[in-house]
Design an enzyme around this catalytic site. Structure first.
Site, PDB file in Angstrom:
ATOM      1  N   ARG A  56     -23.751   7.874  14.147  1.00  0.00           N
ATOM      2  CA  ARG A  56     -23.344   7.852  12.733  1.00  0.00           C
ATOM      3  C   ARG A  56     -21.930   7.295  12.607  1.00  0.00           C
ATOM      4  NH1 ARG A  56     -27.993   8.907  12.154  1.00  0.00           N
ATOM      5  NH2 ARG A  56     -28.941  10.634  10.975  1.00  0.00           N
ATOM      6  N   ASP A  72       3.520  -0.326  11.955  1.00  0.00           N
ATOM      7  CA  ASP A  72       3.630  -1.543  12.764  1.00  0.00           C
ATOM      8  C   ASP A  72       4.753  -2.475  12.338  1.00  0.00           C
ATOM      9  OD1 ASP A  72       2.529  -2.354  10.390  1.00  0.00           O
ATOM     10  OD2 ASP A  72       0.943  -3.565  11.263  1.00  0.00           O
ATOM     11  N   ARG A 100       0.527  -5.050  -4.824  1.00  0.00           N
ATOM     12  CA  ARG A 100       0.770  -6.088  -3.810  1.00  0.00           C
ATOM     13  C   ARG A 100       1.132  -7.406  -4.492  1.00  0.00           C
ATOM     14  NH1 ARG A 100      -0.779  -4.111   1.150  1.00  0.00           N
ATOM     15  NH2 ARG A 100      -2.386  -2.495   1.191  1.00  0.00           N
ATOM     16  N   ARG A 133      -4.196   7.819   3.349  1.00  0.00           N
ATOM     17  CA  ARG A 133      -2.933   7.489   2.676  1.00  0.00           C
ATOM     18  C   ARG A 133      -2.619   8.449   1.539  1.00  0.00           C
ATOM     19  NH1 ARG A 133      -3.429   1.229   1.869  1.00  0.00           N
ATOM     20  NH2 ARG A 133      -3.225   1.854  -0.303  1.00  0.00           N
ATOM     21  N   ASP A 190       0.464   1.934   8.785  1.00  0.00           N
ATOM     22  CA  ASP A 190      -0.001   1.445  10.092  1.00  0.00           C
ATOM     23  C   ASP A 190       1.061   1.588  11.185  1.00  0.00           C
ATOM     24  OD1 ASP A 190      -2.275   0.722   8.733  1.00  0.00           O
ATOM     25  OD2 ASP A 190      -1.971  -1.438   8.872  1.00  0.00           O
ATOM     26  N   HIS A 222      -8.966   5.437   2.408  1.00  0.00           N
ATOM     27  CA  HIS A 222      -7.709   5.788   1.737  1.00  0.00           C
ATOM     28  C   HIS A 222      -7.389   7.274   1.770  1.00  0.00           C
ATOM     29  CE1 HIS A 222      -8.509   1.711   0.447  1.00  0.00           C
ATOM     30  NE2 HIS A 222      -7.219   1.609   0.231  1.00  0.00           N
ATOM     31  N   GLY A 224       0.837  -1.205   0.000  1.00  0.00           N
ATOM     32  CA  GLY A 224       0.000   0.000   0.000  1.00  0.00           C
ATOM     33  C   GLY A 224       0.866   1.247   0.000  1.00  0.00           C
ATOM     34  N   MET A 245      -7.459   3.431   9.588  1.00  0.00           N
ATOM     35  CA  MET A 245      -6.660   2.266   9.187  1.00  0.00           C
ATOM     36  C   MET A 245      -5.940   1.669  10.384  1.00  0.00           C
ATOM     37  SD  MET A 245      -5.233   2.960   5.382  1.00  0.00           S
ATOM     38  CE  MET A 245      -6.352   2.675   3.997  1.00  0.00           C
ATOM     39  N   GLY A 246      -5.486   0.461  10.207  1.00  0.00           N
ATOM     40  CA  GLY A 246      -4.800  -0.256  11.287  1.00  0.00           C
ATOM     41  C   GLY A 246      -5.264  -1.685  11.270  1.00  0.00           C
ATOM     42  N   ARG A 247      -4.574  -2.484  10.465  1.00  0.00           N
ATOM     43  CA  ARG A 247      -4.993  -3.868  10.265  1.00  0.00           C
ATOM     44  C   ARG A 247      -4.730  -4.718  11.512  1.00  0.00           C
ATOM     45  NH1 ARG A 247      -4.512  -6.274   4.826  1.00  0.00           N
ATOM     46  NH2 ARG A 247      -2.635  -5.069   4.478  1.00  0.00           N
ATOM     47  N   THR A 283       5.074   1.596   6.112  1.00  0.00           N
ATOM     48  CA  THR A 283       3.714   1.164   6.433  1.00  0.00           C
ATOM     49  C   THR A 283       2.964   2.308   7.087  1.00  0.00           C
ATOM     50  OG1 THR A 283       2.456   0.005   8.144  1.00  0.00           O
ATOM     51  CG2 THR A 283       4.809  -0.097   8.368  1.00  0.00           C
ATOM     52  N   ASP A 285       6.093  -5.348   5.609  1.00  0.00           N
ATOM     53  CA  ASP A 285       6.567  -6.715   5.881  1.00  0.00           C
ATOM     54  C   ASP A 285       6.380  -7.652   4.686  1.00  0.00           C
ATOM     55  OD1 ASP A 285       3.857  -6.482   6.279  1.00  0.00           O
ATOM     56  OD2 ASP A 285       3.791  -7.740   8.070  1.00  0.00           O
ATOM     57  N   ARG A 330     -24.986  13.795  18.752  1.00  0.00           N
ATOM     58  CA  ARG A 330     -24.813  12.439  18.212  1.00  0.00           C
ATOM     59  C   ARG A 330     -23.566  11.754  18.745  1.00  0.00           C
ATOM     60  NH1 ARG A 330     -26.165  13.919  11.952  1.00  0.00           N
ATOM     61  NH2 ARG A 330     -28.377  13.396  12.037  1.00  0.00           N
TER      62      ARG A 330
HETATM   63  O1  F6P Z   1      -1.386  -2.231   5.163  1.00  0.00           O
HETATM   64  C1  F6P Z   1      -1.686  -0.890   5.132  1.00  0.00           C
HETATM   65  C2  F6P Z   1      -3.158  -0.672   4.862  1.00  0.00           C
HETATM   66  O2  F6P Z   1      -3.360   0.701   4.653  1.00  0.00           O
HETATM   67  C3  F6P Z   1      -4.087  -1.216   5.926  1.00  0.00           C
HETATM   68  O3  F6P Z   1      -4.264  -0.321   6.995  1.00  0.00           O
HETATM   69  C4  F6P Z   1      -5.344  -1.446   5.129  1.00  0.00           C
HETATM   70  O4  F6P Z   1      -6.106  -2.488   5.691  1.00  0.00           O
HETATM   71  C5  F6P Z   1      -4.843  -1.851   3.801  1.00  0.00           C
HETATM   72  O5  F6P Z   1      -3.557  -1.329   3.670  1.00  0.00           O
HETATM   73  C6  F6P Z   1      -5.689  -1.379   2.642  1.00  0.00           C
HETATM   74  O6  F6P Z   1      -5.176  -1.950   1.499  1.00  0.00           O
HETATM   75  P1  F6P Z   1      -5.589  -1.555   0.027  1.00  0.00           P
HETATM   76  O7  F6P Z   1      -4.922  -0.244  -0.292  1.00  0.00           O
HETATM   77  O8  F6P Z   1      -5.045  -2.659  -0.794  1.00  0.00           O
HETATM   78  O9  F6P Z   1      -7.070  -1.407  -0.003  1.00  0.00           O
END
Ligand code: F6P
Length: 352
Positions: free
Chosen positions: A268, A129, A72, A277, A127, A274, A10, A169-171, A125, A103, A162
């Site tokens: 809500r 991580d 990827r 990113r 994330d 994205h 990503g 994000m954060g897998r 990354t 990774d 509300r």
């Molecule tokens: O691994 C980084 C990440 O941004 C994750 O937080 C997210 O789940 C994933 O990539 C999204 O991937 P893609 O850009 O392939 O939708």
């Protein structure tokens, strides 16, 4: 030397700053020549490349994305994937490769290193991580974007009485949720490291409203898990990428429904996706990415192959790729305690 560069996985803001730093130092200080392989490992498998000289990297410092594009692609999932990578490296007479990625990308770099390719890694990354390094570039930018979003969500939540659930994000790790949640003054922060009890979350929101507040902000990492959900994150569909990762997303909608049904407060969901990113890197990320790039090209010239540039105690150091990919750097107890300390009885990090 003739050096190949690629960006895999990503994207995140700062990739271009790394490429620029590598090429500038390589040209100015080592008389290197560069080839950019396109779209991650696909560029090596399919022999897709572009020349990378000073002109090519001019003006890219503030640009998000990557001029080399990314994917990827996993060579072990493609017919003769590794052999084709090796053949392309030989065809272009590449002396060394610099692989910028997380990774997944770096685990491929490690395999190529084991096959004799001279490769140096740069950690990437959003994330934050990746093991062995304190921060990855792009993370700071993402936190700034999320923090601004939380500020905006605050005013509309307040206007409508509300609960707003913001999905970030954060897998596998909740760094973005934690940092942006702290910075944005969230009332509840939910991270993958601690599966959460939705009844407790609803109760903490109810108590906050009983104390006279009319709105609440919940920040949830996409990979956070319901304690009752058999440890599985919420996924968009059953599809997986070539490295076996599920497409996460949707937890904010599920959680918003659960909170509303328990508290009867109008709720809500906002999914930032994205947007986190995209766009221009922060000043911090431009500097960090530049330092990683300079570190990587120096490592190539010190023959530190099979290694990755890492940030430790604010110094760029060299660690093995093996160490970097051996485990994810998840949110530690010290960070969780910081959040715990911020709340009385109303806030919580998942699973307390
Ligand atoms: O691994 C980084 C990440 O941004 C994750 O937080 C997210 O789940 C994933 O990539 C999204 O991937 P893609 O850009 O392939 O939708």
């Amino acid at each position: 030397m003739k050096i190949g560069i690629l960006t895999g996985g990503g994207d995140c803001p700062g990739l271009n700053a790394v490429i620029r730093a590598v090429v500038r130092k390589g040209v100015f200080h080592y008389e290197d020549e560069f080839v950019g392989f396109l779209e991650g490992w696909r560029g090596l498998i399919e022999d897709q490349s572009m020349p990378l000289d000073l002109d090519a990297v001019s003006g890219i410092l503030p640009r998000g994305g990557t001029i080399l594009r990314t994917s990827r692609t996993n060579p072990s999932k493609r017919p003769d994937g590794f052999d084709r990578c090796m053949a392309t490296i030989q065809k272009h007479k590449i002396d060394a490769m610099i692989a910028i990625g997380g990774d997944d990308t770096l685990s491929v770099a490690q395999k190529l290193h084991e096959k004799g390719v001279k490769v140096v890694g740069v950690p990437k990354t959003i994330d934050n991580d990746l093991g062995g390094t304190d921060y990855t570039f792009g993370f700071d930018t993402a936190c700034n974007i999320v923090c601004e979003a939380i500020d905006r969500v605050h005013t509309t939540a307040e206007a409508h009485n509300r609960v707003m659930v913001v999905e970030v994000m954060g897998r596998d790790a909740g760094w973005i949720a934690l940092y942006s949640g702290i910075a944005g003054g969230a009332d509840v922060i939910l991270i993958p490291e601690r599966p959460f009890d939705v009844d407790k979350v609803a109760e903490s929101i109810r108590q906050r409203h009983e104390r006279g507040r009319y709105f609440s902000i919940v920040v949830v990492a996409e990979g956070a898990k319901f304690a009752t959900g058999a440890g599985a994150p919420v996924v968009q569909d059953m599809g997986k990428d070539e490295f076996g990762h599920a497409k996460l997303g949707g937890i904010a909608n599920t959680l918003a429904r659960e909170i509303e049904s328990r508290t009867k407060f109008e709720t809500r969901a906002v999914v930032l996706g994205h947007i986190q990113r995209g766009g221009s890197p922060s000043a911090f990320d431009r500097v960090l990415a530049t330092r990683y790039g300079l570190g990587a090209i120096d490592m190539v010239h010190r023959s530190e192959f099979g290694c990755m540039a890492a940030l430790r105690a604010n110094k760029i150091v060299s660690i093995t790729l093996k160490e970097a990919i051996s485990k994810n750097r998840v949110v530690d107890n010290e960070m969780i305690e910081i959040v715990d300390g911020l709340f009385e009885e109303i806030g919580e990090v998942a699973g307390k």
